[in-house]
Design an enzyme around this catalytic site. Structure first.
Site, PDB file in Angstrom:
ATOM      1  N   ASP A 145     -13.896   3.017   7.449  1.00  0.00           N
ATOM      2  CA  ASP A 145     -12.956   4.021   6.873  1.00  0.00           C
ATOM      3  C   ASP A 145     -13.392   4.563   5.642  1.00  0.00           C
ATOM      4  OD1 ASP A 145     -10.346   4.783   6.352  1.00  0.00           O
ATOM      5  OD2 ASP A 145     -10.509   3.664   4.329  1.00  0.00           O
ATOM      6  N   HIS A 196       0.860  -0.982   0.129  1.00  0.00           N
ATOM      7  CA  HIS A 196       0.070  -0.003   0.044  1.00  0.00           C
ATOM      8  C   HIS A 196       0.780   1.387  -0.058  1.00  0.00           C
ATOM      9  CE1 HIS A 196      -4.094   1.659   0.687  1.00  0.00           C
ATOM     10  NE2 HIS A 196      -3.364   2.532   1.059  1.00  0.00           N
ATOM     11  N   ARG A 254     -13.292  13.333   5.964  1.00  0.00           N
ATOM     12  CA  ARG A 254     -11.863  13.801   5.782  1.00  0.00           C
ATOM     13  C   ARG A 254     -11.514  14.750   4.813  1.00  0.00           C
ATOM     14  NH1 ARG A 254      -8.222   9.229   6.927  1.00  0.00           N
ATOM     15  NH2 ARG A 254      -6.443  10.673   6.435  1.00  0.00           N
ATOM     16  N   LYS A 268      -7.678  -1.347   6.579  1.00  0.00           N
ATOM     17  CA  LYS A 268      -8.279  -1.558   5.157  1.00  0.00           C
ATOM     18  C   LYS A 268      -7.321  -2.829   4.981  1.00  0.00           C
ATOM     19  CE  LYS A 268      -7.650   2.087   2.970  1.00  0.00           C
ATOM     20  NZ  LYS A 268      -8.137   3.515   2.852  1.00  0.00           N
ATOM     21  N   SER A 275      -6.603   4.370   9.011  1.00  0.00           N
ATOM     22  CA  SER A 275      -7.334   4.252   7.675  1.00  0.00           C
ATOM     23  C   SER A 275      -6.582   3.298   6.975  1.00  0.00           C
ATOM     24  CB  SER A 275      -7.291   5.525   6.977  1.00  0.00           C
ATOM     25  OG  SER A 275      -7.591   5.376   5.769  1.00  0.00           O
TER      26      SER A 275
HETATM   27  N1  URA Z   1      -4.464   6.645   1.958  1.00  0.00           N
HETATM   28  C1  URA Z   1      -5.584   5.950   2.793  1.00  0.00           C
HETATM   29  O1  URA Z   1      -5.979   4.884   2.475  1.00  0.00           O
HETATM   30  N2  URA Z   1      -5.880   6.620   3.803  1.00  0.00           N
HETATM   31  C2  URA Z   1      -5.464   7.819   4.227  1.00  0.00           C
HETATM   32  O2  URA Z   1      -6.063   8.444   5.198  1.00  0.00           O
HETATM   33  C3  URA Z   1      -4.566   8.207   3.206  1.00  0.00           C
HETATM   34  C4  URA Z   1      -3.961   7.626   2.368  1.00  0.00           C
END
Ligand code: URA
Length: 419
Positions: free
Chosen positions: A160, A81, A167, A186, A182
């Site tokens: 999220d 990620h 946000r 995930k 966040s």
């Molecule tokens: N990527 C994400 O999935 N969440 C964030 O808060 C910032 C970048």
């Protein structure tokens, strides 16, 4: 327990208990807390921060707000990620290389939001490619060909999804506990047992400095450890866009070229750095330099590109576009950007500004429901450190609207800072 008391507690810089955090996440996911109340709490968290314990509790609550995928039947699965960037086509290049080396990759990616791009929008520029298959099909694909790359399914960390959208609309993105929870919620919900993170810093990233990026990385590694998911982070600069292209199908074409061996140096460095760590985590080799060589071998012998074609075909995409990238739709206007004023060296090429230009051309969204124009974008010929002589073409603007294209040419000239 009620939400007003929880907001007041955080407003007054007090620590929230696990129960309070669970209450907020459960009730907000179930639409029993209003967006304005959630926004107030998120802003209080943004301003006053969270302890490590609170961040871990928030992550766990968000991860368990939906399904947790069980990938145990596949064995060791590695996920990757990035905290976001401009021109970041790393996933498209990296995951087929890793899968071609026998490590299963089950990856859920995001869409672009704001000026940063998203892998799912890029993949959808391949006609037919399905990014929204079911969780069962996702697992079957990984079992069958060792790779699947899809969008976040509805029931994965739904808390999220709601909080992230909030946000984005309330300028509360750049917060370490909020970003860490966040991303890690995930990743935990997506089921992989090994995680490699690309934590970016610079003008095109949420973290502006390397120090802040390290802080964020450490927080996520700790959360991964506590959740029993071995996590490694690589810190990478995002001062200028990554690679040569910014824009959806332009980046897919660049990724296919990279898999043929024509890979820009900055992209190559990030791909190899992340990939060598993914292989190490998967138990495929302890030595990072050896791992990088194995990755390069599979680019040069064509196995990584074959895996990418297999992935595209398996998810319903038209693989003839990968075999012949000339088939991708081209923008109506491809306009050169020429710098007439001075000789010199490119000193600055702010990723954020180039990302915003791509959005202006239609390559990204202003609002979540906006449609993407996959053929527009920017090709950067000259990047930071390159020499420029008067009259050189430094970039091309790909536009479908002539007026916007011409305006983008002017704007890009100003984004280039020459010394
Ligand atoms: N990527 C994400 O999935 N969440 C964030 O808060 C910032 C970048």
């Amino acid at each position: 327990m009620n939400i007003q008391e929880i907001i007041a507690k955080k407003r007054d810089k007090q620590e929230l208990t696990k129960e309070e955090i669970n209450f907020f996440i459960t009730e907000y996911t179930n639409n029993n807390i209003a967006d304005y109340q959630a926004s107030a709490l998120i802003m209080a968290i943004y301003l006053n921060g969270m302890s490590k314990e609170e961040t871990v509790n928030l992550t766990t609550a968000m991860a368990t707000s939906g399904n947790i995928l069980d990938l145990s039947e596949i064995g060791t699965v590695v996920d990757k990620h990035s905290t976001g960037g401009v021109g970041d086509k790393v996933t498209l290049i990296l995951v087929p290389i890793i899968a071609s080396l026998g490590v299963p990759v089950a990856k859920m990616s995001g869409r672009g939001l704001g000026y940063t791009g998203g892998t799912i929008d890029k993949l959808e520029s391949i006609p037919g490619y399905k990014t929204n298959i079911s969780e069962e099909e996702f697992i079957q694909n990984v079992k069958k060909i060792g790779i699947s790359l899809i969008g976040q399914t509805m029931n994965l960390a739904p808390a999220d999804k709601k909080i992230y959208a909030l946000r984005d609309a309330t300028s509360t993105t750049e917060s370490i506990p909020l970003i860490a929870s966040s991303i890690m919620s995930k990743k935990i919900a997506a089921g992989a047992n090994k995680i490699v993170l690309d934590v970016t810093y610079g003008s095109g990233a949420f973290m502006q400095t390397k120090e802040r990026a390290k802080e964020l990385a450490n927080e996520m590694i700790e959360i991964g450890r506590l959740a029993g998911r071995e996590t490694v982070a690589v810190i990478t600069p995002m001062e200028e866009p990554l690679g040569k292209n910014v824009g959806n199908n332009l980046e897919v074409i660049e990724a296919v070229e990279a898999l043929k061996g024509n890979i820009a140096e900055d992209v190559k460095n990030v791909v190899l750095e992340l990939g060598s760590n993914m292989l190490k985590l998967a138990g495929k080799g302890k030595d990072l330099e050896d791992n990088k060589s194995k990755m390069m071998d599979n680019i040069l012998n064509g196995k990584a590109l074959e895996k990418f074609k297999e992935l595209v075909a398996n998810q319903g995409g038209d693989v003839t576009y990968i075999k012949d990238t000339n088939k991708f739709e081209k923008a109506k206007y491809i306009l050169p950007v020429t710098l007439e004023e001075q000789n010199g060296i490119v000193k600055e090429l702010k990723a954020e500004e180039v990302g915003k230009l791509s959005v202006f051309l239609g390559g990204g969204r202003i609002r979540k429901e906006d449609k993407i124009d996959s053929s527009v974008g920017i090709t950067l010929i000259k990047k930071i450190g390159d020499k420029i002589e008067k009259g050189d073409t430094v970039a091309y603007i790909h536009a479908n609207d002539e007026k916007k294209g011409k305006e983008a040419v002017q704007r890009l000239k100003e984004i280039y800072v020459i010394e």
